[in-house]
Design a protein around this motif. Structure first.
Motif, PDB file in Angstrom:
ATOM      1  N   TRP A 175       0.802  -1.209   0.000  1.00 15.91           N
ATOM      2  CA  TRP A 175       0.000   0.000   0.000  1.00 15.91           C
ATOM      3  C   TRP A 175       0.846   1.275   0.000  1.00 15.91           C
ATOM      4  O   TRP A 175       0.477   2.265  -0.642  1.00 15.91           O
ATOM      5  N   GLU A 176       1.966   1.282   0.710  1.00 15.48           N
ATOM      6  CA  GLU A 176       2.787   2.494   0.757  1.00 15.48           C
ATOM      7  C   GLU A 176       3.379   2.806  -0.618  1.00 15.48           C
ATOM      8  O   GLU A 176       3.399   3.968  -1.048  1.00 15.48           O
ATOM      9  N   CYS A 189      -4.285  -0.786  -0.019  1.00 11.02           N
ATOM     10  CA  CYS A 189      -4.552  -0.273   1.326  1.00 11.02           C
ATOM     11  C   CYS A 189      -5.480  -1.218   2.085  1.00 11.02           C
ATOM     12  O   CYS A 189      -5.292  -1.479   3.279  1.00 11.02           O
ATOM     13  N   GLU A 194      -5.478  -0.533   5.957  1.00 13.64           N
ATOM     14  CA  GLU A 194      -5.393   0.934   5.919  1.00 13.64           C
ATOM     15  C   GLU A 194      -6.671   1.506   5.303  1.00 13.64           C
ATOM     16  O   GLU A 194      -6.664   2.110   4.230  1.00 13.64           O
ATOM     17  N   HIS A 233      -6.880   5.360   4.379  1.00 11.26           N
ATOM     18  CA  HIS A 233      -6.215   5.691   3.121  1.00 11.26           C
ATOM     19  C   HIS A 233      -7.062   5.222   1.934  1.00 11.26           C
ATOM     20  O   HIS A 233      -7.152   5.909   0.913  1.00 11.26           O
ATOM     21  N   SER A 262     -11.641  -3.382   2.275  1.00 14.39           N
ATOM     22  CA  SER A 262     -10.819  -2.670   3.255  1.00 14.39           C
ATOM     23  C   SER A 262     -11.624  -2.386   4.522  1.00 14.39           C
ATOM     24  O   SER A 262     -11.094  -2.450   5.638  1.00 14.39           O
TER      25      SER A 262
END
Length: 393
Positions: A137-138, A168, A173, A176, A202
């Motif tokens: 995800w980053e 994400c 996350e 995000h 998510s």
């Protein structure tokens, strides 16, 4: 297809015809579509070794080959998630170590820049898809930011946003993921079903029931955005939104009932053109959250029918038989309530029996017919007792 593409390349060389960059790009794409990303990269390296010019089309084909393979892996895992525990046993090679394709995709992006080839929206989208499919995800967010800062040719598209949302989501996350979802709409991109499902997953991972319920309503056209045939819910949507809602709370029970009724209305489950009837319903293949909601729907529907004058009958729920049961000699179990997993009982069947005992008051006890191990039956006497209690309340 990829074998044929490589064979044609060999035939060209043997005939003294040197393949062009376009030919290599087509072959790399064929390899990617066939999940042969290693062979696709080999062709790219062959071009470099020959001193051939590698343009954005060829690079994009190579990155897409990585993304396609990564997405196919994810698709297989998603299918297993939807049918989780439906069969009592299944073969899996998830333990095998898999190559991290996202790293190769990012390396190719960097190599493009070194070669003076400017990545376009497709380049970034394919790389984000590779990152998204593998939960990076980053890295996916970083690529989205690069695209947002770029020019018109590299602005994020729907594929890029959805892949980043997926990345994400797999990492929990959800904030995000929601931010990306809203950015996509701000950019004038209408989310499709894949985008919505990525966001819902998510929310399921993060146990965000209220947000999941709002997204469901939005997809059904009850929210701010209008209904659209490309963004309407499907079985994946239903599985994730029901999996997010805890059925113990009164508010969520009502939500679950509303969601399932809408799903039936839309033909997602218990379709009118199926062989299901008021008193016999096929639940085989359903995930646990969907099957649990289905039980509430089926018995409440029966209750309403009796109140309207319908005669009470046995309720038969078809759950299917497990792998070990189908492979057992004769294909039949002992056919009594004491059957366990070793005799072919499915996880779904036993789950349904537990739900009918735990979720209903008074408990609904079911039997397993002797020659139909893949079904559970609530007798009309048990049904009448339960209905009488509901009428008292």
């Amino acid at each position: 297809m990829w074998r044929k593409a490589l064979s044609l390349l060999d035939e060209m060389r043997q005939s003294g015809i040197e393949p062009t960059g376009f030919t290599y790009s087509a072959a790399i794409s064929a390899c990617g579509n066939g999940g042969q990303w290693e062979r696709g990269l080999e062709l790219l390296y062959q071009m470099r070794g020959k001193g051939m010019e590698i343009n954005v089309i060829t690079y994009n084909a190579a990155i897409a080959a990585l993304a396609n393979t990564a997405k196919k892996r994810t698709s297989t895992k998603t299918t297993k998630r939807i049918s989780k525990d439906v069969e009592e046993s299944s073969s899996s090679n998830d333990g095998d170590r898999e190559e991290e394709l996202w790293k190769h995709a990012l390396d190719l992006l960097e190599q493009m820049k070194k070669d003076g080839v400017v990545p376009d929206a497709y380049s970034y989208s394919a790389a984000i898809s590779a990152c998204g499919a593998e939960g990076r995800w980053e890295e996916a967010l970083n690529l989205i930011k690069i695209m947002q800062r770029g020019g018109r040719r590299s602005r994020p598209n729907k594929i890029a946003y959805t892949a980043a949302i997926s990345a994400c989501g797999r990492s929990g996350e959800w904030e995000h993921a929601m931010e990306l979802f809203n950015d996509m709409k701000k950019d004038g991109l209408q989310p499709d079903r894949v985008s919505y499902n990525a966001l819902l997953y998510s929310l399921r991972v993060a146990d965000k029931a209220d947000e999941a319920y709002e997204i469901w309503n939005e997809m059904c056209g009850r929210g701010e955005d209008s209904d659209d045939r490309w963004s309407t819910p499907d079985i994946i949507t239903l599985t994730d939104v029901l999996g997010t809602l805890d059925p113990k709370g009164k508010k969520n029970k009502q939500r679950i009932d509303d969601i399932f009724r809408e799903a039936v209305k839309r033909g997602i489950v218990i379709r009118e053109d199926s062989l299901d009837s008021l008193w016999e319903v096929d639940l085989s293949g359903m995930s646990f959250p969907v099957a649990r909601a289905a039980c509430r729907f089926i018995f409440n529907r029966g209750l309403q029918a009796v109140r309207e004058g319908e005669a009470v009958e046995d309720v038969t729920l078809i759950t299917g038989v497990g792998v070990s049961h189908r492979n057992a000699p004769g294909g039949q179990g002992r056919g009594n309530d004491e059957q366990d997993r070793s005799s072919g009982a499915t996880a779904l069947r036993e789950y349904i029996r537990q739900i009918l005992r735990d979720d209903f008051d008074p408990p609904i006890y079911c039997s397993v017919p002797q020659y139909a191990a893949g079904t559970v039956v609530a007798s009309k006497e048990i049904m009448q007792k339960w209905i009488d209690q509901q009428n008292v309340e």
